[in-house]
Design a protein around this motif. Sequence first.
Motif, mmCIF file in Angstrom:
data_model
loop_
_atom_site.group_PDB
_atom_site.id
_atom_site.type_symbol
_atom_site.label_atom_id
_atom_site.label_comp_id
_atom_site.label_asym_id
_atom_site.label_seq_id
_atom_site.Cartn_x
_atom_site.Cartn_y
_atom_site.Cartn_z
ATOM 1 N N LEU A 1 0.305 -0.712 -10.109
ATOM 2 C CA LEU A 1 1.151 -1.614 -11.006
ATOM 3 C C LEU A 1 0.762 -1.531 -12.457
ATOM 4 O O LEU A 1 1.344 -1.579 -13.336
ATOM 5 N N SER A 2 -0.520 -1.236 -12.688
ATOM 6 C CA SER A 2 -1.040 -0.957 -14.074
ATOM 7 C C SER A 2 -2.602 -0.318 -13.828
ATOM 8 O O SER A 2 -2.833 0.059 -12.636
ATOM 9 N N ASP A 3 -3.130 0.075 -14.964
ATOM 10 C CA ASP A 3 -4.544 0.726 -14.919
ATOM 11 C C ASP A 3 -5.453 0.155 -13.994
ATOM 12 O O ASP A 3 -6.237 0.537 -13.548
ATOM 13 N N LYS A 4 -5.364 -1.414 -13.855
ATOM 14 C CA LYS A 4 -6.234 -2.019 -13.134
ATOM 15 C C LYS A 4 -5.671 -2.535 -11.870
ATOM 16 O O LYS A 4 -6.624 -3.188 -11.136
ATOM 17 N N THR A 5 -4.510 -2.608 -11.472
ATOM 18 C CA THR A 5 -4.203 -3.094 -10.318
ATOM 19 C C THR A 5 -3.196 -2.351 -9.590
ATOM 20 O O THR A 5 -2.230 -1.436 -10.029
ATOM 21 N N ALA A 6 -3.485 -2.186 -8.381
ATOM 22 C CA ALA A 6 -2.599 -1.394 -7.242
ATOM 23 C C ALA A 6 -2.460 -2.236 -5.931
ATOM 24 O O ALA A 6 -2.790 -3.278 -5.758
ATOM 25 N N PHE A 7 -1.227 -1.789 -5.440
ATOM 26 C CA PHE A 7 -0.980 -2.575 -4.216
ATOM 27 C C PHE A 7 -0.458 -1.468 -3.140
ATOM 28 O O PHE A 7 -0.293 -0.415 -3.377
ATOM 29 N N ARG A 8 -0.735 -2.060 -1.769
ATOM 30 C CA ARG A 8 -0.357 -1.320 -0.610
ATOM 31 C C ARG A 8 0.257 -2.026 0.306
ATOM 32 O O ARG A 8 -0.257 -3.084 0.573
ATOM 33 N N ARG B 1 -11.643 -2.317 9.757
ATOM 34 C CA ARG B 1 -11.543 -1.985 8.273
ATOM 35 C C ARG B 1 -10.219 -1.443 7.957
ATOM 36 O O ARG B 1 -9.959 -0.356 8.158
ATOM 37 N N THR B 2 -9.258 -2.167 7.397
ATOM 38 C CA THR B 2 -8.103 -1.589 6.993
ATOM 39 C C THR B 2 -7.995 -0.754 5.581
ATOM 40 O O THR B 2 -9.061 -1.087 4.902
ATOM 41 N N LYS B 3 -7.148 0.029 5.394
ATOM 42 C CA LYS B 3 -6.952 0.810 4.080
ATOM 43 C C LYS B 3 -6.899 0.176 2.965
ATOM 44 O O LYS B 3 -6.043 -0.937 3.084
ATOM 45 N N ARG B 4 -7.531 0.292 1.813
ATOM 46 C CA ARG B 4 -7.443 -0.299 0.712
ATOM 47 C C ARG B 4 -6.544 0.361 -0.362
ATOM 48 O O ARG B 4 -6.221 1.544 -0.175
ATOM 49 N N PRO B 5 -5.719 -0.449 -1.260
ATOM 50 C CA PRO B 5 -5.070 -0.140 -2.166
ATOM 51 C C PRO B 5 -5.498 0.906 -3.062
ATOM 52 O O PRO B 5 -6.814 0.952 -3.293
ATOM 53 N N GLU B 6 -4.954 2.191 -3.532
ATOM 54 C CA GLU B 6 -5.642 3.331 -4.225
ATOM 55 C C GLU B 6 -4.602 3.377 -5.477
ATOM 56 O O GLU B 6 -3.641 2.967 -5.596
ATOM 57 N N ARG C 1 1.463 -5.792 6.671
ATOM 58 C CA ARG C 1 0.446 -6.128 5.586
ATOM 59 C C ARG C 1 0.478 -6.061 4.109
ATOM 60 O O ARG C 1 1.092 -4.882 4.042
ATOM 61 N N LEU C 2 0.342 -6.682 3.339
ATOM 62 C CA LEU C 2 0.428 -6.425 2.013
ATOM 63 C C LEU C 2 -0.995 -6.656 1.372
ATOM 64 O O LEU C 2 -1.705 -7.762 1.649
ATOM 65 N N SER C 3 -1.400 -5.685 0.539
ATOM 66 C CA SER C 3 -2.711 -5.679 -0.176
ATOM 67 C C SER C 3 -2.575 -5.650 -1.546
ATOM 68 O O SER C 3 -1.841 -4.604 -1.850
ATOM 69 N N LEU C 4 -3.273 -6.273 -2.390
ATOM 70 C CA LEU C 4 -3.257 -6.038 -3.916
ATOM 71 C C LEU C 4 -4.656 -6.351 -4.311
ATOM 72 O O LEU C 4 -5.534 -6.942 -4.106
ATOM 73 N N LEU C 5 -4.980 -5.012 -4.973
ATOM 74 C CA LEU C 5 -6.437 -4.811 -5.579
ATOM 75 C C LEU C 5 -6.289 -4.751 -7.109
ATOM 76 O O LEU C 5 -5.724 -4.002 -7.645
ATOM 77 N N SER C 6 -7.159 -5.666 -7.728
ATOM 78 C CA SER C 6 -7.395 -5.551 -8.907
ATOM 79 C C SER C 6 -8.931 -5.344 -9.522
ATOM 80 O O SER C 6 -9.821 -5.826 -8.591
ATOM 81 N N GLU C 7 -9.094 -4.607 -10.547
ATOM 82 C CA GLU C 7 -10.463 -4.232 -10.799
ATOM 83 C C GLU C 7 -10.454 -4.354 -12.568
ATOM 84 O O GLU C 7 -9.801 -4.056 -13.187
ATOM 85 N N PHE C 8 -11.610 -5.490 -12.562
ATOM 86 C CA PHE C 8 -11.667 -5.871 -14.162
ATOM 87 C C PHE C 8 -13.034 -5.417 -14.427
ATOM 88 O O PHE C 8 -13.805 -4.928 -13.642
ATOM 89 N N ASP C 9 -13.671 -5.884 -15.526
ATOM 90 C CA ASP C 9 -15.032 -5.565 -15.826
ATOM 91 C C ASP C 9 -15.915 -6.275 -15.030
ATOM 92 O O ASP C 9 -16.198 -7.522 -14.954
ATOM 93 N N GLY C 10 -16.568 -5.480 -14.025
ATOM 94 C CA GLY C 10 -17.399 -6.042 -13.073
ATOM 95 C C GLY C 10 -17.085 -7.104 -12.101
ATOM 96 O O GLY C 10 -17.651 -7.537 -11.187
#
Length: 756
Positions: free
Chosen positions: A199-206, A167-172, A236-245
């Motif tokens: 990148l925003s309140d809902k998106t981060a990258f690593r 398991r690699t580390k996730r964007p924070e 490795r490039l990771s992009l994490l986005s969190e929306f409603d649910g």
Amino acid sequence: MKSHISAFSNSIVILCSSSLVLSAAVQAQNDELAVAKSSLEVIEVYAQKRAQAIEDVSIAISQVKGETLKNQHYKDSTELSVFAPNLKISQNAAEGTPPAVNIRGVGLVDYNTANTSPVAIYIDDVAVGSASNQIVNFFDIEQVDILRGPQGTLFGRNATGGAILIRTKRPEFNESGYLTAGIANNNAFNIDAMYNNQLSDKTAFRIAINRQDYDYSTNNVFSQSPTAGMEQTNARLSLLSEFDGVQLLLQGHIEDWQGIVQPVGNIGIVADPLTGELCSPSQAGSTNCFDNFGFNDASDDFYTVKVNNDSPHKTDGKGLSAHINWQLNERNEVVAISSYNQLERTHAFNCDGSPARLCEGNLGLDTHLFSQELRLQTQWDEHTLTSGLYYADESIKQNNINDILRDFRGILAPDLTATFFYDNQIDTQNMAAFSQLDYQLDSDWSISVGLRYSYESLDYDSVAQLNVVVDSADLAGVLVPFYHVQGQQSDNGFSGQFAVNYQLSDTTHGYYRFANGAKSGGYNGGFLSSPEQAELADYGKERLNAHEVGSKSWWPEQGVRFNWAAFYYDYNDQQVFMNQPSESVQKPPVQLLENVGDSVIYGLEAEIDYQATDALSMRFALGYIPHAEFEEFVDPLGNSLTDNRLPFTSKWNVSAGVEYRLELAGNPLTTQLLVDYQSEYYFDQNQNPYAMQDGYSLVNGNIRYQLDNLSFVFWGKNLFDTEYSNLKFDLSSFLGMLEDFKGEGRRYGLDVSYQF
């Protein structure tokens, strides 16, 4: 056999008793001597594709954190053996070939680039595919979970022996990063860097990058050969986005390796090439022993070789994955994982271990793997139902060359000095449906029931040509057809598990688990020296039924965690790579991959972690496999394997670690020591005394000093310069020697890191 089982039963009783005694002793410990409750953390694992406390899972699991891997400078997945009992991993036939992975005696020692290991490796919930993809470089890792025993329900195909989940580390959602630079002996240099931001309140990258440049510790005294070493770049490039649910994780990775492969040693076994008298196994490889052609490297130094090792290696890999977690409501979550990975690799080799041109070649590989998993996870009260569908499509294209006895072209018969060109196209499709119910019967009892149906189809197209000398005046030779074999096979079946978990006390869980698994059949894309071998090179699936009983105890206030398990395996139609002498002593050995009938494996294992004080922590793991043998079986060449011990399987393995923390000038200083012991084992199914590794221990350690945002790590691996081999490949009937793929010698270095 009865005495073995009786001794095994006694061992189980002793372990059970030890668990109860330890429980009583810990419970009776004076509270004033107890460590703070937070000293021993809750271990969270992903063995059932969701985060759970390790005590709640009826599977034998070991875990290592990414920080431990980084501090000890563990480079890749072949260095995990120290972290779990009854686990053995090696680089096999040199770095860049498929590694040998073995859990509880279940594994495959085969350098064939088209094969698949019976131990599955997953990176971020995505199966890496065939064995060539199982060399995974460690950088920016969160944790590794090592699951022992069949994982045929949630992980499915080719997890007969177990699974390793990386398991690699996730964007924070913050700004952070580090830059690490290091130097080491053997002209080694490394850079490790990571940058994380939102990148925003809902998106981060690593983004994480790792660069390694090093020479091998083997000393090649053949002056015309280039220096052997490797340059590896991974990113490795990771992009994490969190929306409603909804959570979306996108990842992409690349790998670029190039260098000269580690030179192979020559273990000569002939005392007198004129008479054919053999050396004893203890003498083999010394300056008093030679190969059939009178060669040895003229040195008794283990790491000294003399070989024309102009053998380049090149790897290009890349991949993309998309992970979607959609929380439908309080009870239901949908998970969708799509991935595509490609690996191109060329790996040249010299298999005679000498300056002569007797056995050389190249392994060429181009693999493409697409996979898709869709699952629904439903939770209500304390119950969980996980159901899903899985699809994978893997294409493997091989372009292989094996050049035999080139120095004797025009002297020996043309069929003895041929160059083999063998190309294979192997396409595999796998489809599966699975479901697992974890149900809490009451406050003490819970059960886990799972079932998986899999269907797999495989098409193969194998083409070989020979370059042979038809005119002794023209040694370049001509190209002639050798064989062309096409075929297909398919199989389907069910696998699953049933487990019962009982809470014996507030601190101890006991469990029983029955699980089975299957490794799919295939086509042996390795070196085949005759059309008859090529016609018979397909093999069927293997199956394993496993019984396991154990307990998991955790006393957080006393800083103690103790887990043990006993297992019994009934292994059917086991696939084993076999290296057998040819009927002609001047021809290469016959290399087979066959279903060798049945075998029985049983053993024990135990792990204990102890946080003695806030400053001192210790761990100890023991693995014991008294019985891992073939049942009655005679191979296609008439050689009996009955009662032979399974290859690459030690009877005993022990690992231990100690970590001590103190302050120096007001800043934390941490020291760590890790030891891994493996008792003797064989490299092939013949119990060949020449192809055996004596028991050995590897000692690793590091010292870390943190100074504000700077850290300094002095590390060392194989501190006592222990001599051992990753593989001894038997070519004695052909060349009078064994290839010796040597383990790395002492390595040490300094890493300096800046964190922000």
